[in-house]
Design a protein around this motif. Structure first.
Motif, PDB file in Angstrom:
ATOM      1  N   ILE A 161       0.809  -1.203   0.000  1.00 43.89           N
ATOM      2  CA  ILE A 161       0.000   0.000   0.000  1.00 43.89           C
ATOM      3  C   ILE A 161       0.851   1.265   0.000  1.00 43.89           C
ATOM      4  O   ILE A 161       2.002   1.263   0.416  1.00 43.89           O
ATOM      5  CB  ILE A 161      -0.933   0.008   1.223  1.00 43.89           C
ATOM      6  N   VAL A 162       0.260   2.353  -0.475  1.00 41.41           N
ATOM      7  CA  VAL A 162       0.923   3.658  -0.494  1.00 41.41           C
ATOM      8  C   VAL A 162       0.145   4.626   0.385  1.00 41.41           C
ATOM      9  O   VAL A 162      -1.027   4.413   0.697  1.00 41.41           O
ATOM     10  CB  VAL A 162       1.005   4.215  -1.931  1.00 41.41           C
ATOM     11  N   ASP A 163       0.822   5.686   0.802  1.00 37.37           N
ATOM     12  CA  ASP A 163       0.199   6.672   1.678  1.00 37.37           C
ATOM     13  C   ASP A 163      -0.820   7.508   0.916  1.00 37.37           C
ATOM     14  O   ASP A 163      -0.612   7.868  -0.243  1.00 37.37           O
ATOM     15  CB  ASP A 163       1.283   7.583   2.263  1.00 37.37           C
ATOM     16  N   ARG A 164      -1.940   7.818   1.588  1.00 32.33           N
ATOM     17  CA  ARG A 164      -2.973   8.688   1.027  1.00 32.33           C
ATOM     18  C   ARG A 164      -3.319   9.757   2.041  1.00 32.33           C
ATOM     19  O   ARG A 164      -3.213   9.531   3.244  1.00 32.33           O
ATOM     20  CB  ARG A 164      -4.247   7.887   0.702  1.00 32.33           C
ATOM     21  N   ALA A 223       7.518   4.906   8.359  1.00 31.45           N
ATOM     22  CA  ALA A 223       8.395   4.246   9.328  1.00 31.45           C
ATOM     23  C   ALA A 223       8.388   4.952  10.683  1.00 31.45           C
ATOM     24  O   ALA A 223       8.446   4.302  11.735  1.00 31.45           O
ATOM     25  CB  ALA A 223       9.816   4.178   8.780  1.00 31.45           C
ATOM     26  N   LEU A 224       8.332   6.292  10.704  1.00 35.88           N
ATOM     27  CA  LEU A 224       8.304   7.018  11.974  1.00 35.88           C
ATOM     28  C   LEU A 224       7.009   6.754  12.737  1.00 35.88           C
ATOM     29  O   LEU A 224       7.016   6.614  13.960  1.00 35.88           O
ATOM     30  CB  LEU A 224       8.454   8.523  11.709  1.00 35.88           C
ATOM     31  N   GLU A 225       5.905   6.671  12.006  1.00 39.31           N
ATOM     32  CA  GLU A 225       4.628   6.347  12.642  1.00 39.31           C
ATOM     33  C   GLU A 225       4.653   4.931  13.207  1.00 39.31           C
ATOM     34  O   GLU A 225       4.122   4.674  14.288  1.00 39.31           O
ATOM     35  CB  GLU A 225       3.486   6.498  11.643  1.00 39.31           C
ATOM     36  N   ALA A 226       5.276   4.010  12.475  1.00 40.20           N
ATOM     37  CA  ALA A 226       5.391   2.632  12.946  1.00 40.20           C
ATOM     38  C   ALA A 226       6.174   2.581  14.255  1.00 40.20           C
ATOM     39  O   ALA A 226       5.813   1.846  15.185  1.00 40.20           O
ATOM     40  CB  ALA A 226       6.064   1.766  11.886  1.00 40.20           C
ATOM     41  N   ASP A 283     -10.782  -2.053   8.727  1.00 37.46           N
ATOM     42  CA  ASP A 283     -11.770  -2.612   7.805  1.00 37.46           C
ATOM     43  C   ASP A 283     -11.123  -3.730   6.997  1.00 37.46           C
ATOM     44  O   ASP A 283      -9.890  -3.854   6.958  1.00 37.46           O
ATOM     45  CB  ASP A 283     -12.351  -1.522   6.896  1.00 37.46           C
ATOM     46  N   SER A 284     -11.933  -4.538   6.357  1.00 35.68           N
ATOM     47  CA  SER A 284     -11.452  -5.769   5.731  1.00 35.68           C
ATOM     48  C   SER A 284     -10.514  -5.553   4.554  1.00 35.68           C
ATOM     49  O   SER A 284      -9.807  -6.475   4.150  1.00 35.68           O
ATOM     50  CB  SER A 284     -12.634  -6.629   5.289  1.00 35.68           C
ATOM     51  N   THR A 285     -10.462  -4.341   3.995  1.00 38.86           N
ATOM     52  CA  THR A 285      -9.545  -4.089   2.869  1.00 38.86           C
ATOM     53  C   THR A 285      -8.085  -4.071   3.315  1.00 38.86           C
ATOM     54  O   THR A 285      -7.181  -4.109   2.481  1.00 38.86           O
ATOM     55  CB  THR A 285      -9.866  -2.753   2.168  1.00 38.86           C
ATOM     56  N   LYS A 286      -7.850  -4.009   4.634  1.00 35.98           N
ATOM     57  CA  LYS A 286      -6.474  -3.926   5.141  1.00 35.98           C
ATOM     58  C   LYS A 286      -5.787  -5.297   5.231  1.00 35.98           C
ATOM     59  O   LYS A 286      -4.560  -5.363   5.355  1.00 35.98           O
ATOM     60  CB  LYS A 286      -6.465  -3.273   6.529  1.00 35.98           C
ATOM     61  N   PHE A 287      -6.574  -6.366   5.144  1.00 40.42           N
ATOM     62  CA  PHE A 287      -5.986  -7.698   5.321  1.00 40.42           C
ATOM     63  C   PHE A 287      -5.260  -8.157   4.058  1.00 40.42           C
ATOM     64  O   PHE A 287      -5.716  -7.904   2.936  1.00 40.42           O
ATOM     65  CB  PHE A 287      -7.070  -8.706   5.698  1.00 40.42           C
ATOM     66  N   GLY A 288      -4.129  -8.823   4.277  1.00 36.97           N
ATOM     67  CA  GLY A 288      -3.327  -9.297   3.157  1.00 36.97           C
ATOM     68  C   GLY A 288      -2.493  -8.215   2.517  1.00 36.97           C
ATOM     69  O   GLY A 288      -1.922  -8.424   1.442  1.00 36.97           O
ATOM     70  N   LYS A 289      -2.382  -7.062   3.172  1.00 37.56           N
ATOM     71  CA  LYS A 289      -1.594  -5.948   2.630  1.00 37.56           C
ATOM     72  C   LYS A 289      -0.421  -5.626   3.534  1.00 37.56           C
ATOM     73  O   LYS A 289      -0.432  -5.933   4.727  1.00 37.56           O
ATOM     74  CB  LYS A 289      -2.483  -4.715   2.447  1.00 37.56           C
ATOM     75  N   ARG A 290       0.580  -4.991   2.939  1.00 38.32           N
ATOM     76  CA  ARG A 290       1.778  -4.607   3.686  1.00 38.32           C
ATOM     77  C   ARG A 290       2.145  -3.160   3.394  1.00 38.32           C
ATOM     78  O   ARG A 290       2.148  -2.733   2.250  1.00 38.32           O
ATOM     79  CB  ARG A 290       2.969  -5.491   3.302  1.00 38.32           C
ATOM     80  N   GLY A 291       2.447  -2.414   4.446  1.00 38.51           N
ATOM     81  CA  GLY A 291       2.956  -1.064   4.295  1.00 38.51           C
ATOM     82  C   GLY A 291       4.461  -1.049   4.488  1.00 38.51           C
ATOM     83  O   GLY A 291       5.066  -2.048   4.884  1.00 38.51           O
ATOM     84  N   PHE A 292       5.085   0.101   4.267  1.00 37.01           N
ATOM     85  CA  PHE A 292       6.542   0.220   4.357  1.00 37.01           C
ATOM     86  C   PHE A 292       7.041   0.024   5.784  1.00 37.01           C
ATOM     87  O   PHE A 292       8.068  -0.611   6.024  1.00 37.01           O
ATOM     88  CB  PHE A 292       6.976   1.597   3.841  1.00 37.01           C
ATOM     89  N   GLY A 293       6.320   0.590   6.753  1.00 38.19           N
ATOM     90  CA  GLY A 293       6.767   0.545   8.142  1.00 38.19           C
ATOM     91  C   GLY A 293       6.114  -0.575   8.931  1.00 38.19           C
ATOM     92  O   GLY A 293       4.898  -0.581   9.120  1.00 38.19           O
ATOM     93  N   ARG A 294       6.920  -1.530   9.400  1.00 39.23           N
ATOM     94  CA  ARG A 294       6.372  -2.642  10.199  1.00 39.23           C
ATOM     95  C   ARG A 294       6.207  -2.195  11.638  1.00 39.23           C
ATOM     96  O   ARG A 294       7.154  -1.676  12.248  1.00 39.23           O
ATOM     97  CB  ARG A 294       7.294  -3.856  10.126  1.00 39.23           C
TER      98      ARG A 294
END
Length: 254
Positions: free
Chosen positions: A64-67, A188-191, A209-220
């Motif tokens: 995912i990308v930031d919005r 990454a700073l928010e993470a 919400d369910s759209t977040k499952f199976g996705k990965r962002g930059f900051g773990r």
């Protein structure tokens, strides 16, 4: 046994119909091993025909990308409000809680109606503004560098304030939930700040919400072993739900 070209066509037809698929179902339908299916998915991903995920594949890019927050607020608005309503019921009398940033936790803040005193520590300007007019709520706004895309703060000032705090619950919004990679956000700073929030909380409740499952962002943010409870909507897949519950996570579906 059908050939590799026929398998690949079958997989592509199925993913076009359903948007996603899982390895175990393909194994049963095609009567081949999981190793074979994973190799097939790897080849199809190399051709940019799908994206592999934990235990399957999807047509949508899981990275995912930031919005901007005002754009995010319009997405799955009904589901977020329902998640917020359920989460608000977990707030107890004279509670001290942390609310992270994001549009789903903002929906939660809008549903909080405490009878007794409630202390809220938050990184989100929007959450603070939502609660500041409630006479029973004491708002502690974390300081730091303001991220305009999320209207929230990050950095060492916010982290330093959390070191002096310990709360009963953290209500955390995330950008991605992956069974292998855990919880993620796009920054990454928010993470890093989210990790400090986790360290300062007794119970970790994820609102997504369910759209977040199976996705990965930059900051773990963390692994799923840190999570106690996830509140989501009916769009969560059965495979994902069972996978999370097998890790001992309570799942509430609105």
């Amino acid at each position: 046994m059908i050939g590799i070209a026929e398998r690949h066509q079958y997989i592509l037809n199925k993913i076009q119909q359903h948007g996603s698929l899982d390895v175990q179902t393909l194994c049963k339908e095609l009567k081949v091993s999981s190793v074979t299916i994973r190799k097939d998915l790897k080849l199809l991903e190399d051709k940019s025909l799908l994206y592999r995920t934990h235990g399957g594949a999807t047509l949508n890019n899981p990275y995912i990308v930031d919005r901007p927050v005002n754009e995010k607020e319009l997405l799955q608005a009904t589901e977020k409000m329902q998640i917020g309503q359920v989460a608000a019921k977990l707030v107890e009398e004279n509670d001290s809680i942390i609310i992270a940033s994001g549009t789903t936790v903002l929906a939660f803040a809008r549903n909080i109606q405490p009878v007794e005193t409630l202390t809220v520590v938050t990184a989100s300007l929007n959450v603070a503004l939502e609660l500041v007019h409630q006479t029973n709520v004491e708002v502690i706004q974390l300081g730091g560098v303001l991220r305009k895309s999320s209207s929230s703060v990050t950095g060492p000032y916010a982290e330093g304030m959390l070191i002096e705090s310990y709360c009963s619950k953290l209500f955390l919004g995330v950008d991605g939930i992956d069974l292998e990679f855990g919880l993620t956000t796009t920054n990454a700073l928010e993470a890093h700040l989210n990790r400090q929030m986790i360290a300062a909380s007794q119970k970790i409740i994820v609102l997504a919400d369910s759209t977040k499952f199976g996705k990965r962002g930059f900051g773990r943010i963390c692994g799923l072993d840190k999570v106690d409870h996830i509140i989501t909507d009916r769009g969560i897949s059965e495979v994902m739900r069972k996978g999370l519950e097998s890790l001992g996570i309570k799942i509430s579906i609105v």
